[in-house]
Design a protein around this motif. Structure first.
Motif, PDB file in Angstrom:
ATOM      1  N   PHE A   1      38.102  50.697  43.754  1.00 37.26           N
ATOM      2  CA  PHE A   1      38.984  50.449  42.715  1.00 37.26           C
ATOM      3  C   PHE A   1      40.189  51.067  42.755  1.00 37.26           C
ATOM      4  O   PHE A   1      41.386  50.216  42.781  1.00 37.26           O
TER       5      PHE A   1
ATOM      6  N   ALA B   1      41.167  49.979  45.982  1.00 37.72           N
ATOM      7  CA  ALA B   1      42.132  49.415  47.239  1.00 37.72           C
ATOM      8  C   ALA B   1      43.244  47.863  46.050  1.00 37.72           C
ATOM      9  O   ALA B   1      43.740  47.640  45.917  1.00 37.72           O
ATOM     10  N   VAL B   2      41.942  47.923  45.249  1.00 33.78           N
ATOM     11  CA  VAL B   2      42.796  46.404  43.698  1.00 33.78           C
ATOM     12  C   VAL B   2      43.706  47.455  42.940  1.00 33.78           C
ATOM     13  O   VAL B   2      44.326  46.611  42.602  1.00 33.78           O
ATOM     14  N   ILE B   3      44.005  48.640  42.613  1.00 34.16           N
ATOM     15  CA  ILE B   3      44.919  48.779  42.164  1.00 34.16           C
ATOM     16  C   ILE B   3      45.890  49.079  42.921  1.00 34.16           C
ATOM     17  O   ILE B   3      46.479  48.850  42.258  1.00 34.16           O
TER      18      ILE B   3
ATOM     19  N   ARG C   1      46.785  47.631  45.622  1.00 30.57           N
ATOM     20  CA  ARG C   1      47.135  45.863  45.199  1.00 30.57           C
ATOM     21  C   ARG C   1      48.046  45.554  44.115  1.00 30.57           C
ATOM     22  O   ARG C   1      49.164  44.770  44.414  1.00 30.57           O
ATOM     23  N   HIS C   2      47.778  45.832  42.915  1.00 29.26           N
ATOM     24  CA  HIS C   2      48.535  45.724  41.843  1.00 29.26           C
ATOM     25  C   HIS C   2      49.603  46.003  42.112  1.00 29.26           C
ATOM     26  O   HIS C   2      50.070  45.524  41.124  1.00 29.26           O
TER      27      HIS C   2
ATOM     28  N   PRO D   1      40.173  39.781  45.878  1.00 32.88           N
ATOM     29  CA  PRO D   1      41.272  40.910  45.427  1.00 32.88           C
ATOM     30  C   PRO D   1      41.354  42.035  45.650  1.00 32.88           C
ATOM     31  O   PRO D   1      42.101  43.229  45.101  1.00 32.88           O
ATOM     32  N   ASP D   2      40.559  42.784  46.999  1.00 36.68           N
ATOM     33  CA  ASP D   2      40.331  43.687  47.114  1.00 36.68           C
ATOM     34  C   ASP D   2      40.874  44.433  48.780  1.00 36.68           C
ATOM     35  O   ASP D   2      40.814  44.706  49.567  1.00 36.68           O
TER      36      ASP D   2
ATOM     37  N   ILE E   1      42.882  45.612  34.679  1.00 35.98           N
ATOM     38  CA  ILE E   1      44.051  46.104  35.793  1.00 35.98           C
ATOM     39  C   ILE E   1      44.850  44.796  36.033  1.00 35.98           C
ATOM     40  O   ILE E   1      44.317  43.815  36.101  1.00 35.98           O
TER      41      ILE E   1
ATOM     42  N   LEU F   1      32.287  47.882  42.025  1.00 37.52           N
ATOM     43  CA  LEU F   1      33.294  47.357  41.217  1.00 37.52           C
ATOM     44  C   LEU F   1      32.703  45.937  41.026  1.00 37.52           C
ATOM     45  O   LEU F   1      32.548  44.949  42.080  1.00 37.52           O
TER      46      LEU F   1
END
Lengths: 269, 302
Positions: free
Chosen positions: A227, A229-231, A233-234, B69-70, B136, B152
């Protein structure tokens, strides 16, 4: 079509309610009728034409040239198009927005983005207290969309937030994310006392350890987090941050256990 | 039109016959390439043919960290089935048992399709109330607590109804070893084609079948016309120079993906030449009346 531009002629003599001046409410209205809309909130009862010089004709692209802390309720309830304020805005800017983009190239007053449900609100300067928060008597604050404050935010930012993303980039005052129901609050640049006070769910993401937390928060370790990492990058992809905020294994505090206790405060170790 | 010869390899004047299928795709990521592949290989195990496995699945392509994506290494996995319900069931069972369980894994949608299949929105119940929903940038994720942190998983992934299953060709050689060399080369080439998978073991099937059989209840049985040991006994399709036939079965996201994969595979076999690999290439069909998609071998030549 040229942007519908409201140029401030002088400092307004009274507080103004600019909520009639949104893309939806101005669609199909002639300029001379726009100038007759009453926006003054005191006995002066100023009309648009008394305060602004109006030019342009595209209601989907509205610009307020020149700002003032008396410009309240800018773009309230807007659903699409874009509104830009070149200067400061008053209270409740972008309140209950549902779509479109609102950009304030200056500071915003209290309750900016209050109860917004969609769209994107960006404030290049500072925001006042109760950023995205509900007005008295309302159950939930921000309910969707993206709210970015490039400067500082006042106390109780993201109060009772339920959904969406708020990012404050130069620090917030006390009780950021208080009573959060869900959603994501990002604060870079430090927070005041007790972020997440009485939060039920939701995520408060910080760039450093908070200087205090309510004693009913508990330490929850720092496992690797996809999570995070994803946020990260977002936030970079959206142009909100330039560098990763959390890293791959942020420290987690869970709380607030004085209430439901399913929220989290994350920050890099 | 008679058979043609390219680079000393005989190309039969025939065609592959394929069928419309439902397909979905997911992206699995992990802390490193080894574990991304491990999760993907585990979830695509026992998924060679819809006849007995419920679905056909394999890794489509490996993804570098920059394409996930990660930001971790990943694999795009494709799953094919005959119906939406079966596809949904297979997807959840396989991701639930093989990806959720795999160390450090995460799972993302790998396809934007005409409809959605449940992914994290069903697997979240593993969280027993501690799961966290996060939206997100317009994508919906579930965070499920597990013993090494969090799993996730994107809430849904896409479904396409334009997928094609059963594109194929036969690699026919003088020996088993040469057939295997040629088939392996074809599989490697097809691995680079996006949107196409070869679901059999290592991408190769040695037991190509015909429909039905003499025993009651057999859906498929030995394709004796292509079995070299029966060459003299039955009406065989094999000449005296063929001692091994291997089949490459291809499923694709689209008709074009299947054609591209067949072209890539056949090109590689032809380039390999008859001395090291195959002497003949053919394809399997049912007379052209059952399948919606026809791939004539002469159109697939390089």
């Amino acid at each position: 079509m040229k942007a519908l531009t409201f140029t401030l002629v002088a400092e307004p003599p009274e507080r103004l309610d600019l909520s009639p001046l949104t893309p939806e409410r101005l669609a199909g209205i002639e300029r001379r009728d726009i100038e007759k809309i009453q926006i003054g909130m005191s006995k002066h009862g100023s009309k648009v034409g008394d305060i602004f010089r109006v030019a342009g004709n595209d209601p989907l692209d509205i610009v307020f040239e020149g700002g003032s802390t008396r410009l309240d309720r800018v773009a309230e309830g807007m659903r699409g198009g874009s509104v830009r304020v070149v200067g400061n805005a008053g209270a409740q800017a972008g309140r209950a927005m549902r779509g479109g983009t609102l950009t304030i190239e200056g500071n915003a007053g209290p309750h900016a983005g209050s109860g917004m449900r969609g769209g994107r609100l960006e404030i290049t300067g500072n925001a006042g207290e109760h950023l995205g928060a509900p007005l008295a008597g309302e159950l939930a604050g921000m309910n969707g969309g993206v709210l970015i404050v490039r400067g500082k935010a006042g106390a109780f930012a993201a109060d009772r937030m339920r959904r969406g993303l708020i990012a404050v980039l130069k620090g917030s005052a006390d009780n950021a994310g208080s009573r959060m129901i869900a959603g994501t609050l990002v604060v870079a640049g430090g927070t005041g006392e007790m972020p997440g006070y009485l939060m039920r769910r939701g995520s408060i993401l910080l760039d450093r350890a908070p200087k205090s937390l309510s004693p009913s928060f508990v330490e929850c370790g720092a496992p690797e987090s996809v999570f995070a990492a994803v946020i990260d990058r977002h936030l970079i992809a959206e142009g909100i941050l330039k560098r990763p905020l959390l890293g791959i294994a942020p420290q987690k505090y869970g709380g607030d256990n004085a209430v439901l206790g399913m929220g989290e405060v994350l920050f890099p170790r | 039109m008679p058979n043609v010869s390219v680079n000393g390899i005989t190309i039969d004047d025939t065609f592959a016959e394929a069928f419309g299928m439902r397909a979905t795709a997911i992206v699995i990521t992990a802390p490193n390439r080894k574990w991304a592949r491990q999760a993907a290989i585990t979830m695509t195990g026992f998924a060679t043919s819809v006849i007995g496995c419920g679905c056909e699945a394999a890794i489509d392509v490996e993804l570098p960290p920059s394409a996930t994506p990660d930001g971790r290494p990943g694999c795009r996995v494709m799953i094919f089935a005959m119906g939406t319900d079966e596809l949904q069931k297979q997807l959840l069972n396989r991701v639930g048992q093989c990806v959720l369980t795999s160390p450090g894994s995460a799972c993302f949608a790998g396809l934007e399709g005409s409809a959605e299949l449940k992914l994290g929105s069903a697997l979240r119940y593993f969280g027993d109330g501690w799961q966290i929903s996060k939206k997100i940038g317009g994508r919906h994720f579930w965070r499920v607590p597990v013993m090494d942190g969090e799993f996730l998983c994107e809430a849904t992934t896409g479904l396409t109804k334009a997928a094609v299953g059963g594109g194929n060709f036969f690699v026919m050689a003088e020996s088993s070893a040469k057939a295997l060399v040629a088939a392996e080369a074809a599989v490697a080439a097809i691995g680079l084609v996006p949107g196409a998978i070869v679901p059999f073991p290592g991408g190769i099937a040695r037991s190509g079948s015909k429909i039905g059989g003499k025993y009651k209840g057999m859906i498929a049985s030995a394709n004796e016309a292509y079995a070299p040991t029966l060459r003299g006994v039955v009406r065989s399709e094999l000449g005296s120079d063929i001692n091994a036939v291997l089949e490459i079965v291809i499923d694709g996201e689209t008709n074009d993906a299947v054609a591209a994969a067949m072209k890539a595979g056949i090109k590689t076999v032809i380039e390999l030449g008859p001395k090291r690999g195959a002497v003949r290439i053919s394809a399997g069909n049912y007379g052209g009346k059952l399948g919606k998609f026809i791939y004539s071998l002469k159109d697939m030549l390089p």
